[in-house]
Design a protein around this motif. Structure first.
Motif: not given
Length: 684
Positions: A33-39, A83-89, A532-537
């Motif tokens: 299942q898809a999940t949030e991309a931010n840290w 931290l990683a929020v909306d494609g920005v570290l 940390i881990s996160y997604t972008v695109g």
């Protein structure tokens, strides 16, 4: 104090092409299942588990993980977590210099320098601690706390200052190295300082939007003659004896907190007493609330809800600044709201968040200060020898660095295991020669209230391991040995992985269920911070910041001046490479005409071993936190040495000003440095 917008400042161009099948994948948990991309919080989310549910990178394909980009950092300290929020570290390094970087390419977007070294308070407060370990984010704002005592709010898009406030108005010698913590509509910060001078610990909450103070809660009671701020302080005062308030009491909250959305509470981990030795600060004994405790406070009002005291009668540097992580765990067939905590003292605690009652406590590392933790009362059954009665020396386990220090542990809801970077070492504890005559030494020197170890009583060398702790079953699931003593924080993921950097310069991925090493990358530097881990695109990235510091020598040795402090970001299929590492082996500096005066060197040894040792290393052998003074030419020149040490010429690079040192003490340091340089050279 301004934001700086930068053009492309990146040391490695991104090489991120992946196959068509991989491009089509969305970030997903193990269940698909898809999940949030931010840290967005220090531990990922408000639960602070240091866990990412992302599973695009997993135990089957982690071998394809490669470097996407790297970014060199011009700083003296990078023991910090992004931290990683909306494609920005976002992260802060050194003297709380905040960076915003494009998480996909490594491009620097903006940078904000709060000018810590330029603040008058910094001349004293920079004498303690190192840099900064983290920041916070909420509603388009980035929050950082500065060493000399400000809480700063920045616009996340532009890096411009929104507001700032001085928070150490009641802590003259306090300082801040830990991250702020968001708790609903407030941001909360504590501070350190209870190892150095009479200090009364407290935490303060500020309105996120305006910076207006919402509440303040004190950890220990003040002078009873002045009344108590609340019922909790009145209760706590009954557990102290003597005139403790003249020593401040201690209990600073210098790192871990966690916000519980379910109960709208913030949990704080409190510190040691000042001084460590209870025979001095509270000579008639007592539990000394709320030292060495987890305390639950109402996030809106700051009112006391409950506490669990981990270490009553604490006469060591055992504190509760280590991770506070929250989860709902099935224990005994019942889903239970659990607070997980593995502090310095070697026990892993599972506490019921609803009421603060102990669920279980088990040994995750060697310890000998307690025979057990009573499961009914939650109190430790102390080993009488560990209280070093009548000045009798005792080798206590764990040592002050802790069985678990502030390098982050993680918890995986997928496996039910907590992953702890563990250290196993001992320290000699004993009373000073005249306990009743003990007086603290002002000037931000370490004041433990302990005596010098007797000759010949030395603990064996310390060691380390990565331990997976089964929270529901209260036992070790697996353990693997690791190099040296200090290793990095951990991150668990939904891909059955645990990521961790080590002091040998490697960044690794282990199987979360077994501990088997699956992947490794030569990072060219020791690593202490957690990844940390996160997604972008639609792609999962893993980021870690390299940098090593210690008060002890390490093998390999990460020389302060030679360290490659970097942001490293990885992705499946990444093909970037680091430049070739070429280190310079610098030799000890000396002047044959310099004659060491043993009497002067003795004065210098007293200064060095109560202050300088924290950064420049035990035995004057640097562990990477500061330059190796044996290899520096500065001490060879009296004027240059005074300019740096006394006047603060290098404060912007992290070297504080010691204006309190006399000309005699400065000269003593120069002689001690030459003495140790020659002794260590002769020993080779």
């Amino acid at each position: 104090m301004k934001a700086k917008v930068a053009s492309m400042v990146v040391c490695g161009a991104a090489s991120l092409a992946l196959g068509a099948a991989l491009l089509s994948q969305a970030p997903a948990t193990a269940g698909g299942q898809a999940t949030e991309a931010n840290w967005s919080s220090f531990g990922g989310t408000a639960d602070e588990q240091h866990y990412s549910p992302l599973a695009q990178v997993n135990d089957k394909n982690v071998g394809q993980l490669g470097l996407a980009w790297y970014h060199d950092l011009d700083t003296f300290d990078s023991y910090t977590q992004p931290l990683a929020v909306d494609g920005v570290l976002y992260f802060a390094v050194g003297l709380s210099v905040v960076h915003a970087i494009d998480a996909k390419t490594g491009k620097l977007l903006w940078q904000y320098d709060p000018d810590v070294a330029g603040q008058p308070e910094a001349r004293t407060r920079m004498r303690a601690g190192w840099g900064t370990r983290g920041i916070a984010y909420k509603d388009g704002m980035v929050f950082t706390a500065t060493r000399e005592g400000r809480l700063v709010a920045l616009d996340a898009k532009t890096g411009k200052l929104r507001w700032q406030v001085k928070t150490l108005d009641e802590a003259e010698n306090g300082y801040i190295t830990g991250p702020p913590w968001v708790a609903g509509d407030v941001v909360v910060t504590g501070f350190g300082g209870a190892d150095y001078s009479p200090t009364r610990g407290y935490v303060t909450a500020y309105d996120i939007k305006t910076g207006k103070k919402a509440w303040r809660w004190y950890v220990v009671p003040g002078d009873p003659a002045k009344g108590f701020e609340n019922k909790a302080m009145e209760m706590a005062a009954k557990t102290w004896t003597g005139e403790w308030w003249k020593y401040g009491g201690g209990g600073t909250v210098w790192h871990a907190m966690a916000y519980d959305r379910k109960y709208d509470r913030i949990y704080i981990g409190t510190g040691n007493g000042f001084p460590w030795n209870e025979k001095i600060r509270s000579p008639g004994g007592g539990d000394n609330l709320f030292l060495g405790s987890i305390v639950a406070l109402n996030a809106k009002t700051g009112e006391y809800v409950w506490h669990y005291q981990v270490n009553p009668e604490n006469s060591y540097d055992f504190n509760d600044a280590m991770d506070i992580e929250l989860a709902d765990v099935t224990i005994g067939g019942k889903l239970t709201p659990v607070l997980m905590h593995a502090p310095k003292n070697g026990f892993f605690y599972a506490i019921d968040r609803s009421n603060g009652k102990l669920i279980s406590a088990g040994e995750f590392s060697k310890q000998n200060w307690a025979k057990r933790i009573d499961p009914k009362t939650g109190r430790p059954e102390l080993n009488p020898e560990a209280l070093y009665p009548d000045g009798k020396a005792f080798i206590i386990y764990p040592f002050p660095n802790g069985a678990h220090g502030i390098q982050a542990m993680s918890f995986s809801p997928r496996t039910g295991l907590s992953y702890i970077p563990v250290m196993e070492g001992g320290r000699v504890v004993t009373d000073p020669a005249n306990v009743k005559d003990w007086r603290y030494k002002p000037g931000m020197f370490v004041n433990t209230g302990l005596g010098a170890p007797p000759a010949g009583l030395t603990p064996p060398p310390a060691k380390s391991m990565l331990v997976a702790w089964d929270v529901a079953r209260n036992k070790i699931a697996w353990s693997i040995p690791q190099p040296g003593v200090f290793n990095g924080g951990t991150m668990a993921t939904g891909g059955n992985l645990v990521f961790q950097g080590l002091n040998d310069g490697s960044f690794n991925a282990f199987a979360a269920d077994s501990g088997r090493k699956l992947w490794s990358f030569a990072a060219q530097n020791g690593i202490l911070s957690a990844p940390i881990s996160y997604t972008v695109g639609g792609k999962q990235y893993v980021t870690v910041i390299t940098g090593f510091r210690s008060s002890q020598a390490n093998t390999p040795s990460w020389d302060y001046t030679e360290q490659r402090r970097r942001v490293l970001t990885f992705v499946l299929g990444g093909r970037q490479a680091l430049p070739k590492l070429e280190l310079v082996d610098r030799s000890n500096q000396d002047d044959a005409a310099f004659t060491v005066d043993p009497a002067k060197a003795k004065i210098g040894a007293g200064i060095y071993n109560t202050s300088c040792v924290i950064c420049h290393g035990i035995g004057m052998i640097s562990g990477g936190a500061a330059p190796d003074l044996r290899k520096s030419s500065v001490p060879l020149d009296a004027d240059a040495f005074s300019s740096v040490v006394h006047d603060g010429a290098l404060m912007p690079r992290g070297m504080p000003s010691f204006e309190n040192l006399s000309a005699e003490e400065l000269e003593g340091l120069r002689h001690y440095i030459r003495q140790r340089s020659r002794e260590t050279m002769a020993a080779k």
